[in-house]
Write a protein that holds these residues in place. Structure first.
Motif, PDB file in Angstrom:
ATOM      1  N   TYR A  39       1.026  -1.198   0.006  1.00  0.00           N
ATOM      2  CA  TYR A  39       0.013   0.095  -0.088  1.00  0.00           C
ATOM      3  C   TYR A  39       0.918   1.305  -0.008  1.00  0.00           C
ATOM      4  O   TYR A  39       0.666   2.161  -0.893  1.00  0.00           O
ATOM      5  CB  TYR A  39      -0.900   0.097   1.268  1.00  0.00           C
ATOM      6  N   LEU A  40       2.219   1.182   0.916  1.00  0.00           N
ATOM      7  CA  LEU A  40       2.559   2.266   1.049  1.00  0.00           C
ATOM      8  C   LEU A  40       3.447   2.567  -0.346  1.00  0.00           C
ATOM      9  O   LEU A  40       3.825   3.996  -0.662  1.00  0.00           O
ATOM     10  CB  LEU A  40       3.635   2.392   2.209  1.00  0.00           C
ATOM     11  N   ILE A  41       4.064   1.637  -0.785  1.00  0.00           N
ATOM     12  CA  ILE A  41       4.892   1.856  -2.007  1.00  0.00           C
ATOM     13  C   ILE A  41       4.105   2.461  -3.157  1.00  0.00           C
ATOM     14  O   ILE A  41       4.355   3.005  -3.845  1.00  0.00           O
ATOM     15  CB  ILE A  41       5.486   0.463  -2.256  1.00  0.00           C
ATOM     16  N   ARG A  42       2.968   1.893  -3.158  1.00  0.00           N
ATOM     17  CA  ARG A  42       1.850   2.380  -4.199  1.00  0.00           C
ATOM     18  C   ARG A  42       1.437   3.954  -4.191  1.00  0.00           C
ATOM     19  O   ARG A  42       0.794   4.493  -4.847  1.00  0.00           O
ATOM     20  CB  ARG A  42       0.545   1.390  -4.355  1.00  0.00           C
ATOM     21  N   GLY A  43       1.942   4.433  -2.776  1.00  0.00           N
ATOM     22  CA  GLY A  43       1.587   5.755  -2.713  1.00  0.00           C
ATOM     23  C   GLY A  43       0.206   6.030  -1.935  1.00  0.00           C
ATOM     24  O   GLY A  43      -0.373   6.949  -1.631  1.00  0.00           O
ATOM     25  N   ASP A  44      -0.205   4.889  -1.493  1.00  0.00           N
ATOM     26  CA  ASP A  44      -1.368   4.963  -0.505  1.00  0.00           C
ATOM     27  C   ASP A  44      -0.883   5.121   0.762  1.00  0.00           C
ATOM     28  O   ASP A  44       0.114   4.881   1.099  1.00  0.00           O
ATOM     29  CB  ASP A  44      -2.273   3.555  -0.626  1.00  0.00           C
ATOM     30  N   SER A  45      -2.032   5.414   1.536  1.00  0.00           N
ATOM     31  CA  SER A  45      -1.705   5.538   3.279  1.00  0.00           C
ATOM     32  C   SER A  45      -2.190   4.238   3.977  1.00  0.00           C
ATOM     33  O   SER A  45      -3.171   3.645   3.165  1.00  0.00           O
ATOM     34  CB  SER A  45      -2.519   6.816   3.768  1.00  0.00           C
ATOM     35  N   VAL A  46      -1.830   4.101   4.985  1.00  0.00           N
ATOM     36  CA  VAL A  46      -2.380   3.231   5.786  1.00  0.00           C
ATOM     37  C   VAL A  46      -2.470   3.907   7.473  1.00  0.00           C
ATOM     38  O   VAL A  46      -2.187   4.898   7.540  1.00  0.00           O
ATOM     39  CB  VAL A  46      -1.316   1.860   6.156  1.00  0.00           C
TER      40      VAL A  46
END
Length: 190
Positions: free
Chosen positions: A86-93
């Protein structure tokens, strides 16, 4: 007395504990609403926004395990590979206290561009807040709220910070940051 999300003690404790763990693994900054709240602005929030430097998977595994041991749970997944993806894709967690699906939440995302990199380089501790954590500068917070976010709540946050730091902020820097936001974040919205 029941304490709600608007109670600074709960937010402060949650944020401080999370940041103490984060500090061991990655450079970070807290941005947006919590900056204004930690300066005494009376409003509620469900999440604290955090930007962290990009770290490798092995370091992230150690970070995630420490957060888990420290009583935090990722809402998106229990699988560390999924969370990292998720983080690598630019999304937040989002992390919450274990056993709770209620706020507060720490919304974590990786640095995504040169604006975030600049925020990291100019991060500050703000003694006025009483919390020993790293924040993005007041100028960055004001610029983002006035140029990008623009909700009534964000505009009030910016106004609040402008009042507190009226003798310390650089209007030139705020204008330069707004220009960067227009060039790098808003260019696709035209």
């Amino acid at each position: 007395m029941n304490r709600g999300v608007g109670d600074r003690n709960i937010l402060d404790d949650f944020t401080i504990q999370f940041c103490e763990i984060m500090e061991r693994y990655a450079k970070y900054i807290v941005v947006s609403g919590f900056v204004a709240i930690s300066h005494g602005r009376k409003r509620t929030t469900e999440d604290i926004d955090m930007i962290i430097e990009k770290i490798d998977f092995d370091t992230f595994v150690k970070l995630h395990e420490s957060l888990d041991f420290g009583g935090f749970h990722c809402m998106q997944s229990t699988k560390v590979t999924d969370i990292y993806d998720y983080l690598i894709r630019g999304d937040s967690v989002r992390y919450v206290r274990k056993g709770s699906l209620m706020p507060p939440e720490m919304e974590v995302k990786f640095v995504k561009d040169e604006i975030d990199e600049m925020q990291m380089r100019t991060r500050v501790k703000l003694p006025f807040t009483g919390v020993d954590i790293w924040f993005s500068s007041i100028e960055f917070n004001i610029a983002f709220k006035e140029q990008l976010l623009k909700s009534p709540k964000d505009m009030e946050d910016a106004k609040h910070l402008r009042i507190i730091y009226r003798d310390e902020i650089s209007e030139t820097l705020i204008k330069d940051i707004k220009k960067m936001i227009r060039q790098l974040r808003l260019k696709n919205e035209r």
